[in-house]
Design a protein around this motif. Structure first.
Motif, PDB file in Angstrom:
ATOM      1  N   LYS A  82       0.805  -1.220   0.000  1.00 48.35           N
ATOM      2  CA  LYS A  82       0.000   0.000   0.000  1.00 48.35           C
ATOM      3  C   LYS A  82       0.839   1.272   0.000  1.00 48.35           C
ATOM      4  O   LYS A  82       0.435   2.288  -0.555  1.00 48.35           O
ATOM      5  N   THR A  94       3.972  -0.393   4.184  1.00 50.07           N
ATOM      6  CA  THR A  94       2.642  -0.775   4.640  1.00 50.07           C
ATOM      7  C   THR A  94       2.061  -1.755   3.642  1.00 50.07           C
ATOM      8  O   THR A  94       2.030  -1.471   2.441  1.00 50.07           O
ATOM      9  N   GLU A  96      -1.098  -4.834   2.996  1.00 47.94           N
ATOM     10  CA  GLU A  96      -2.384  -5.380   3.392  1.00 47.94           C
ATOM     11  C   GLU A  96      -2.326  -6.867   3.043  1.00 47.94           C
ATOM     12  O   GLU A  96      -2.009  -7.230   1.918  1.00 47.94           O
ATOM     13  N   THR A 137      -3.743  -4.899   8.062  1.00 46.42           N
ATOM     14  CA  THR A 137      -2.718  -3.980   7.597  1.00 46.42           C
ATOM     15  C   THR A 137      -1.498  -4.143   8.498  1.00 46.42           C
ATOM     16  O   THR A 137      -1.626  -4.150   9.723  1.00 46.42           O
TER      17      THR A 137
END
Length: 167
Positions: A82, A94, A96, A137
């Motif tokens: 992300k 980051t 997911e 996440t």
């Protein structure tokens, strides 16, 4: 003409190596490599029944079932990057992840109501047939070393739990 072609080939070859090496040393590529190692069950990834239970006096069949469901979890995890934030020598990627929801399966039973082996047999059977997924996440942190190589920091307990689907 042949000499010019050889020199041109050598220059292109060197550029390809330099670009290829630098592309493999980004926080995102290192994170993707880590997740790929999970999916491929690389030897560097811990697949131990103790990741899902603190009980240590289990029979070998139960231990093998726990390890089988962990392997299933890791093989089937999917992810999407992300964001990538670089701050000097530190970075955060980051991601997911979508994994099977093992937490709901484990929480379905009250351990005190069962014999230890009976409890774990039911849990592992349900984990093995789990189909519901959950999305988490994760922030993966990395640090650049003195050779300008990005290294993934040890995963937090929270991130490990998310990858196992038990967060």
């Amino acid at each position: 003409m042949v000499i010019i072609m050889r020199k041109l080939f050598l220059i292109l070859f060197c550029l390809t190596i330099l670009v290829g090496c630098s592309l493999g040393n980004t926080p995102t590529s290192k994170t993707e490599d880590l997740l790929s190692r999970y999916q491929m069950l690389d030897n560097s990834i811990n697949v131990s029944y103790t990741n899902l239970t603190t009980d240590t006096n289990l029979n070998q069949d139960i231990i093998k079932k726990y390890e089988k469901v962990i392997e299933k979890q890791y093989r089937n995890l999917s992810y999407e990057v992300k964001d990538e934030i670089i701050d000097g020598e530190n970075a955060t990627v980051t991601i997911e992840v979508e994994v099977m929801n093992y937490k709901d399966v484990i929480n379905k039973y009250n351990k005190a109501d069962y014999d230890v082996n009976e409890y774990h047999k039911m849990i592992t059977n349900d984990l093995d047939s789990a189909k519901d997924t959950v999305t988490y996440t994760l922030d993966i942190t990395l640090t650049k070393d003195n050779t300008d190589t990005w290294n993934i920091d040890p995963l937090s307990t929270e991130n490990k739990s998310k990858l196992l689907g038990i967060y």
